[in-house]
Design an enzyme around this catalytic site. Structure first.
Site, mmCIF file in Angstrom:
data_model
loop_
_atom_site.group_PDB
_atom_site.id
_atom_site.type_symbol
_atom_site.label_atom_id
_atom_site.label_comp_id
_atom_site.label_asym_id
_atom_site.label_seq_id
_atom_site.Cartn_x
_atom_site.Cartn_y
_atom_site.Cartn_z
ATOM 1 N N TYR A 152 35.258 90.328 40.923
ATOM 2 C CA TYR A 152 36.462 89.653 41.379
ATOM 3 C C TYR A 152 37.632 90.583 41.292
ATOM 4 O O TYR A 152 38.012 90.956 40.191
ATOM 5 C CB TYR A 152 36.716 88.427 40.504
ATOM 6 N N ASP A 217 27.706 79.814 38.651
ATOM 7 C CA ASP A 217 29.027 79.221 38.850
ATOM 8 C C ASP A 217 29.137 78.882 40.337
ATOM 9 O O ASP A 217 29.237 79.766 41.178
ATOM 10 C CB ASP A 217 30.083 80.241 38.410
ATOM 11 N N ILE A 219 31.401 76.958 41.939
ATOM 12 C CA ILE A 219 32.716 76.342 42.082
ATOM 13 C C ILE A 219 33.192 76.270 43.548
ATOM 14 O O ILE A 219 34.039 75.461 43.895
ATOM 15 C CB ILE A 219 33.710 77.129 41.180
ATOM 16 N N LYS A 260 38.747 74.528 43.207
ATOM 17 C CA LYS A 260 38.648 75.308 44.438
ATOM 18 C C LYS A 260 38.354 74.421 45.638
ATOM 19 O O LYS A 260 39.145 74.335 46.561
ATOM 20 C CB LYS A 260 37.569 76.381 44.291
#
Lengths: 338, 338
Positions: A152, A217, A219, A260
Site C-alpha cells: 500500500y 482482508d 474490505i 470502504k
C-alpha cells in the site's frame, strides 16, 4: 529503568514513511483547479468518493495534473443514497422504534457477548481493530505473518507465486521467525485488483503444506466492478471441495468493514469472520477493547436490513466506479500516460 | 507448533470467576418481585440506573431479598434528561448543523490525529480501550502494575497504606517483576468510595521514591454525592506544589469515560489524560484500534457543550444517587443488615 514501553518510545508507526510525508505535503498545499492549480494531488488515498459523477472527476490535461474537483462537490454515493433513505426513515436517526424512543436501550447496550445468531462473526470498531484482534489470537510477539509486497500503495502488475511464497518463508526461517500465516488484501487496497483462482489455490496449498493461517482482508469486496472475477478466500476453499472437517478451515480468517464499500470510515464498523470457535470466542472477549457504538449499530442495522436499498446501492456503486475508472484511464491516456 | 496464541488459547479473561458465574446465575434466574420472588438479585453491577426514583428501588423486607423493580421502570437519569434535551434539539440526532445535513462529513471523518486543542487528551472507544492503550504505552509484557485488592466487587473499609504498597512492591520484586506503576480506581468502582488526601499523598510519595507511574481511573468522579471529598490525582499533585518540571508530572495518567457518570456505556466513549507528550502521541496513534464513532461524537459534543444541561444533570444525578443510597441503607438496616 526505561519509563515508557518500547512501543510508545519507538517510531514504528511509519509516520515518517513516504506515504505519510506525501499526505503532509498534500495537506500543506492541496491542488484546486482554480485556486491552486499547481498544488499537490493526493493519489494514494483509498476513499469512497463515488457520486455525482458528472462534474466531479475530470482531467486537466495541462502542465502536471489530474484533478478531482473541490471536495464540496465530491460526494460518496452511499452518502447520497443514505441521506435520501434516512429522509424516508426518520425514526432511524431519531433512535426510535415504532415511534417510541430506544435511546435508553441503546445507551445501556454493551455488545460484550457477541452475536449468538452469527457464530462466526465478531464485530469491532473498524478493520484496524479487527486485524489487531486477529493477530493477538493467532500469534505471539516475535512470530511472523507473510505479507505480499508491494502492498500500500502498490503496483498493478502483481501476482503471488509459489516461488515468492517459499522464498519469503525461507527468509523468515533464516531470521529465526516462526511463520504463523499469510495476510492478503483481496481486492487490493487501494488498487481494487483481485486475486485470481490460481493465486488463491497457491495460497491454499501453501497454507495446507506449512500448516499456517490465511488472513484475507476483503474490505473492498463489494467494490469490484470490472469483472466477475472476485473470489473470496472462503469461496476458493469451498470450490476445492476440501472436507469441512479439514483443519485448514479453522485456519481461514476474513476481515471486513463498512469503511470502504459503504464509505463510512467515521462510523467505525469492522468485523472478523472465522471458522475457529476459539478465535471467535477470544476475539469476542477482546472486542471490549473496541466495541461499535450502539447508536451507530442501530442506524446501520436498520439501513442495511433494507434489502431494496442495499442492492440498489451495490449496483449503482459498481456502475459509477466503472465510469470513474474509464474516465481516469482515458484522461491519463490522453495525457500520454499508459 | 501451537496454532493459536497463548492469549486466545488460555482462559485468563476471568469468565470462570465468581463474578461472572454470579452473572450467569442471575441471567438464568433473575429476580422479579411478582413473577420470580425467589430469583437472583444482581448486586455486583456498576450501572447508572438513577431516575424515576419513587417506585424504582424499594425493599421487599421478606424472605431473602432487596429488589429493584422491573427494568422497564428503571431509567437512568441522564437518559431521561437526554431525551428531553434531544427533543428540544432535533438537529443533533438528525445529524444536521444549521438545518443542513452533516451526514457526509461525519461518515468520512476519522479522528486519527487526535485533538490539537486538548494536547493532553486522547479519545478512544471506552475506558477499557483507554486502559489497554495506556498499558501498551507504559509497560512491556511481563512488567507489573500494582493494584489495590480487593477491587471489583470490593470492600467498603479499605484504605491504601504505605506498608501495603511496600509489601506489594517487594513481593513483585521477589517474583522478578519490574514494577512500572500503581493503578487505582478513584472513586471506587462500583462502591463509589473515594481516596482521601492522605492516601493520595502516600501514593504520590511512593511514585516519587520508586520512580514509577500512577494511573488513576476516575470514571466515577462525577457521581460522588456524599461529601466533597473527591480529589483527583491531578489536584492532589497540584496541591503538593510539586514543581511542574518535576518528572513525576509525566508519570501521572488519568482514565475517564462517559459510561458511568453519564450512563452511556453503549456509546463507547473513553479517554486518556496524560502530561507525557510521548504517551499522548503514542496513544493517539494507537487510537486507530478503537476510535469513537463520528455519529456519536456529533451527538455528544452537541449535548455536552450545552452547559445548562450538563450542570443541571450533574446536580440532579448527585441528589438522586444520594436518596437511592439512603433508601438502600435504611432498607438493609430494617432487614437487620448493617
Amino acid at each position: 529503568m526505561q519509563m515508557l514501553s518500547k512501543k510508545a518510545a519507538c517510531d514504528s508507526h511509519g509516520q515518517d514513511s513516504s506515504y505519510f510525508l506525501g499526505w503532509q505535503e498534500y495537506e500543506k498545499n492541496p491542488y484546486h483547479e482554480v485556486q491552486n492549480p499547481n498544488g499537490i494531488i493526493q493519489m494514494g488515498l483509498a476513499e469512497n468518493q463515488v457520486g455525482k459523477l458528472s462534474g466531479i472527476l475530470f482531467f486537466v490535461l495541462a502542465i502536471r495534473t489530474i484533478s478531482y474537483s473541490d471536495s464540496s462537490c465530491s460526494f460518496p454515493l452511499i452518502l447520497l443514497n443514505a441521506e435520501s433513505w434516512l429522509a424516508d426513515n426518520p425514526d432511524v436517526l431519531g433512535l426510535k422504534r415504532d415511534g417510541k424512543s430506544v435511546f435508553k436501550e441503546l445507551a445501556l447496550f454493551q455488545d460484550y457477548r457477541g452475536m449468538p445468531t452469527f457464530k462466526n462473526l465478531v464485530l469491532v470498531a473498524g478493520s484496524t481493530s479487527a486485524n489487531e484482534s486477529l493477530m493477538f489470537c493467532l500469534a505471539e510477539p516475535g512470530e511472523a505473518f507473510l505479507l505480499p509486497t508491494p502492498y500500500y500503495p502498490g503496483s498493478n502488475d502483481f501476482k503471488i507465486t509459489g516461488r515468492a511464497l517459499e522464498d519469503a518463508y525461507e527468509q523468515a526461517k533464516k531470521l529465526n521467525l516462526n511463520v504463523k500465516g499469510v495476510l492478503v488484501t483481496n481486492p487490493s487496497n487501494p488498487l481494487g485488483t483481485t486475486m485470481d483462482r490460481d493465486e488463491l489455490n497457491l495460497l491454499i496449498d501453501f497454507a495446507i503444506t506449512k500448516k499456517i493461517h490465511i488472513v484475507s482482508d476483503e474490505i473492498y469486496s463489494g467494490t469490484v466492478f470490472d469483472s466477475t472475477s472476485f473470489l473470496s478466500i472462503i469461496e476458493a476453499v469451498t470450490d476445492r471441495n476440501i472436507d469441512d472437517t479439514h483443519e485448514l478451515w479453522n485456519r481461514i480468517h476474513m476481515v471486513y468493514s463498512l469503511s470502504k464499500d459503504l464509505g463510512l470510515p467515521g462510523f467505525r464498523v469492522g468485523m472478523i469472520y472465522s471458522n475457529d470457535e476459539t478465535v471467535v470466542a477470544a476475539a469476542t472477549k477482546m472486542s471490549s477493547f473496541g466495541l461499535v457504538s450502539s447508536q451507530t449499530q442501530f442506524l446501520l442495522t436498520n439501513m442495511l436490513s433494507d434489502k431494496k436499498f442495499t442492492s440498489k446501492y451495490i449496483e449503482e456503486n459498481r456502475k459509477r466506479l466503472k465510469s470513474r475508472k474509464e474516465m481516469l484511464v482515458s484522461g491519463l491516456s490522453g495525457a500520454g500516460i499508459e
